[in-house]
Design a protein around this motif. Sequence first.
Motif, PDB file in Angstrom:
ATOM      1  N   LEU C  87       0.839  -1.204   0.000  1.00  0.00           N
ATOM      2  CA  LEU C  87       0.000   0.000   0.000  1.00  0.00           C
ATOM      3  C   LEU C  87       0.874   1.255   0.000  1.00  0.00           C
ATOM      4  N   ASP C  88       1.901   1.191   0.819  1.00  0.00           N
ATOM      5  CA  ASP C  88       2.837   2.296   0.964  1.00  0.00           C
ATOM      6  C   ASP C  88       3.630   2.544  -0.295  1.00  0.00           C
ATOM      7  N   GLN C  89       4.157   1.467  -0.831  1.00  0.00           N
ATOM      8  CA  GLN C  89       5.089   1.560  -1.944  1.00  0.00           C
ATOM      9  C   GLN C  89       4.371   1.842  -3.265  1.00  0.00           C
ATOM     10  N   PHE C  90       3.267   1.131  -3.489  1.00  0.00           N
ATOM     11  CA  PHE C  90       2.628   1.209  -4.811  1.00  0.00           C
ATOM     12  C   PHE C  90       1.212   1.788  -4.770  1.00  0.00           C
ATOM     13  N   GLY C  91       0.676   2.022  -3.603  1.00  0.00           N
ATOM     14  CA  GLY C  91      -0.725   2.407  -3.531  1.00  0.00           C
ATOM     15  C   GLY C  91      -1.632   1.269  -3.952  1.00  0.00           C
TER      16      GLY C  91
END
Lengths: 290, 319, 569
Positions: C87-91
């Motif tokens: 979620l953080d890295q790629f949404g």
Amino acid sequence: MYYKTRGYRIFNAVNSIFMAAVGLLCLLPMLHLLAVSFSASAPANAGLVSFWPIGFNAEAYLRTFSSRLFVGALTISVLRAAVGTAMTMFITLMAAYALSKDERTLVGRNVYIWFMIFTMLFSGGLIPSYMLIVKLGLINRFWALILPTLASAYNIILMLNFFRSLPREMEEASLIDGAGHLATFFRIYLPLSLPAIATVSLFTIVFHWNSYFDGLIYIGDKNRLPLASVLQTIIVQQDFRIVGPEVMARLSQRTLKAAQIFIGAIPVLLVYPFLQRYFISGIVLGAVKQ
Amino acid sequence: MNTRMWRNRKLHAGARRRNRETALSSLRRNWVLHLMVWPAVILFFIFSYLPMAGIVMAFQNFKPGLGFLNSPWVGLDQFRFLFGYDNFLKVLRNTLVFSLSKYVLNILIPFGFAILLNEVRNRRYKRTVQTIVYLPYFLSWVTLAGILLDMLSTQGLVNTVMARLGMERIMFLGDGFWFRLTVIFSDVWKSFGFNTILYLAALTTVSPDLYESAEIDGANRFRQTLHITIPSLVPITVVVATLALGGLLNANFDQVFNLYNPMVYEKADIIDTFVYRIGLLSGKYSLGAAVGLFKSFIGLILITISYRLAYRFTNYRIF
Amino acid sequence: MTRRAKTIATLVLSIAMILGILAGCGTTPTNTPAPTSGATPTTAEKSPFELGKFDPPITMTAVSRVGDPVYLYNDTLNDNAHTRWALDQFGIRIEYVLEPADADSYRTKLQLMISSNETLPDVVVYTQDPVTVGQLIESGKFMPIMETYEKYAGTEYKKHAEANPQIFYPFMKDGVAYGIPILEYAHNADTLMWIRKDWLDALSLDIPKTVDDLEVVLQKFKYENPDGFTPEEVFPFTFSFKNGAKTWLSTMDWFFGAYGTVPMQWNPMPDGSLAYGSIQPGAKDALLKLKDWMDKGYIPQDVATWDEFTATQIFVQGKAGVIGGGNWVMDWPCNGVKAEFPDAEVVPVGLIAGPDGKMGATMDITAANGVMLINKDFAHPEAYWMYYNYLLENYANPPVGGVFEYGFAQGYDWEIIDGVPTNDKTKLKENGIDYDYSYFNFLTMMPGNPARIPSSYFDALIKLADGLDPVTPFEKRMAVERSLETRMAAKVIMAEADKRTQNAFTGAPTVTMTEKWSLLFQAELETYTKMLYGQVDAAGFDAFVANWLKDGGEQVTKEVNDWYKSVTD
């Protein structure tokens, strides 16, 4: 009395020894599995354990107990066995009582019977059953484990045969007294059929307890799986090519599998001696004399 | 059989008396009985009959992606495909060798064992034995096959003992004859304790009065067993035997599949393992459905015959 | 709530909001546009793929790992170190909607879902049988992937796929690829012979180089056993035939290779055509040799009933000295022999030569393991590529100083202990972190290393085998995880890679294969096993071959060759 004769005493001694031998034959494999379940994984995997654990430890049990799913699964299994058996018995006993009457009393009885026999033989298979469960909105629901197997032709036929073996005089007396079918069923038939009820209940409990496949396909949420299905997830046959040696080495499949046989079977084994209490001859006779 | 015949006669007298009643008045009087059957009938309809629509699969070439509606129809092709195999008769024969032996032994042995167990006078001992023999029922065939492969290997426990006694080592699971014996007896061993329960339950319905009066007549225990115990178990045995006929062509896939190997295909391959290899492994669901339908039909025929025979010869309706 | 209370609440909230905005402005004293004004012009031009992140985040439904994953801390199926990272890295919000219990029920569940037209997850990973893969593709519920591959695949992936276009073949239907193969280490499935070196040394024997050498070795192992076992106890050569002569463990393909054929695969013939290895004349000679050894007691009598794992037991018990297997057998399960015999030395051996000097074994450089299918209704197929590319390029072989230098997530598979970052499992355990391979429920279902660069594994092992110091984090990990024997094996395998043969048929099963293959294969298993025990003789083998060709084998061979021509042209 016959059991005081010499011939019978000899028979009794031989018989007791025979029973012990048969018992041992059934017990030895279980002892072997028990030993494996408490062994270290290396000797177990090498096939070195016979009837005594090598490298004693209880890790296989702890691994299972520590599964985040274990306690919930146990609860669901108990609930499933209890609810499933109670409801099955209710359906079975009622239907069996009615069907134990002859064609003249229950018009269409034979049609009912063959309607049920047919379900023992023919089945549409897994795919349509699954589609039905989807259509009924039972996917992921506890009831998906209960409803489809609630009525069992086998149980109904066993039960109706037990009912028919009860002395008919009692039923006639009861009906002449003005009691209806329901009263006769509850007051006369049920109390006299305890051994049969205990037997069919046991079959049903064991069936529910051991069923795992319906859970795996009908219940998607792992937190709602019964124990038998959860045990299936803990000892997964890992595909070596994917997990690699480091994972394979950590999974001592044999000890886990052995431990789970006991974890899975003990609750249902405990039920048996309890039900054995109802296997007492003479209840029927006592009732008739009164 | 005395009590039963007497009861039957009485039953028929009652039936004659009610002969004049019309079906309608019986319905009016006994509607409660119908009400008692209907919950089961409805459940059977929903959960057994509705999915039976899936039997059409046996006449299709079913593809999961196409479903029942769009999969192509092939008529009796699946059956032709199955019966056309050179091996089919051999496989059918193997199935019958296993299932008939198991059928007979799985009735006789629990029957005999229940009678012997019933004679044990110490109640605690009796219950202990009863519980222990019921244990193997809870082993899965995967587990049990693992143990058997180990025990029966040429260096295993059984062969080691036999070698000590000066006997030849036998490759139990690599030789057709021994393989069959292993399959049959391990099946009986696994389930006899569980099957015994039913007979023990049936024995509880025998009235002690009968034994008492036989005792007074001077009959010894053997004669009592012969004339009271065994006859009282016959009805339930006939029921169990008839119902088991329905699954006669199921020779236990799990068991054979986990025990067999290429050496014994010829003597060990049963319908279900055969179909698994030629059909299900390659995604031919329709073939599996066709085989299922074939087995069900044979079962239906056998059950019907058995039902008729039992009625004709003993005047007893099994169900 | 009364009207007045509502008014007060609204007032309080408004004040709080104003205070919040003021506070925000206080920390970043630039004139940031109001949130309502939308995306900045620069981001509007770039796609989420180019940006490497979806904003706002998207949801991608997926399949959880088979089995019973264990979670640390308060992690759950859909909220754990791995999903938070995605979620953080790629949404990408990964949401697991299927939790298969075991391989069988997963297969059944998929078949049921496509039969009953249920909604499938956005990405479906499958690592098992080709039949089910075929059904999934046939269902029409997944999208063709070549376009997404062209547009989104990363350099690391393209490098391998361009060198090995056959990785897509198993997932083709009518010339269109429907699955993204998941990469695997090359040569990981290559097999070789392993032998008890300590026994050889005790008997003053050299490492066998030919089948004849091996026969002498087996004879001595049995009759002059260095560990003092009697000849009745020792069966020096163990293997498994139950599932065929070429398999994943206790395999025999290297032995048949000495007779000029690799069984159970399609080998290129001198004339350029493909032929099935198991029916070649060489196989007959190999089987006759094995029968002879069985008669002499060199082979355990029970091999016919043993599966691959059971066949290793006698080796682990120290009563066999020769076994076939991959580079990893001394990591598991054959290393078990050292428990009872600490001095046991097991070494990988180069290919042995047959009577005509031939050598051979199987090889796998295509290196794909499982497939990722993408739901045709999924709007963002690039999401999977973003995820997989990133792992391949940053995690598979992480650079020193990279984000994944020590592991995937701090507090899970690595931690700073006494000021030093470490991923040593014993140290982690001492500090209360009980590492389990299943913490990260990666989309590819591969625990440990979800994205594998095919060449990296053997490259690292060979470097270590040559005595070089591990430099990269991946090499360091291999130095810890893989035994000396495994490193040696990699070297031995690579040295003879030119003598090995890869299965040349990698397409989906042909028409006749679907119809007849199970019966043909059954006949093969039966013949092979029975020859071992002398129940089928040389003439029987020839009869088997004749029947094999007649009962559909000839047709299959033709179809395989047609396919081969269509892809090599």
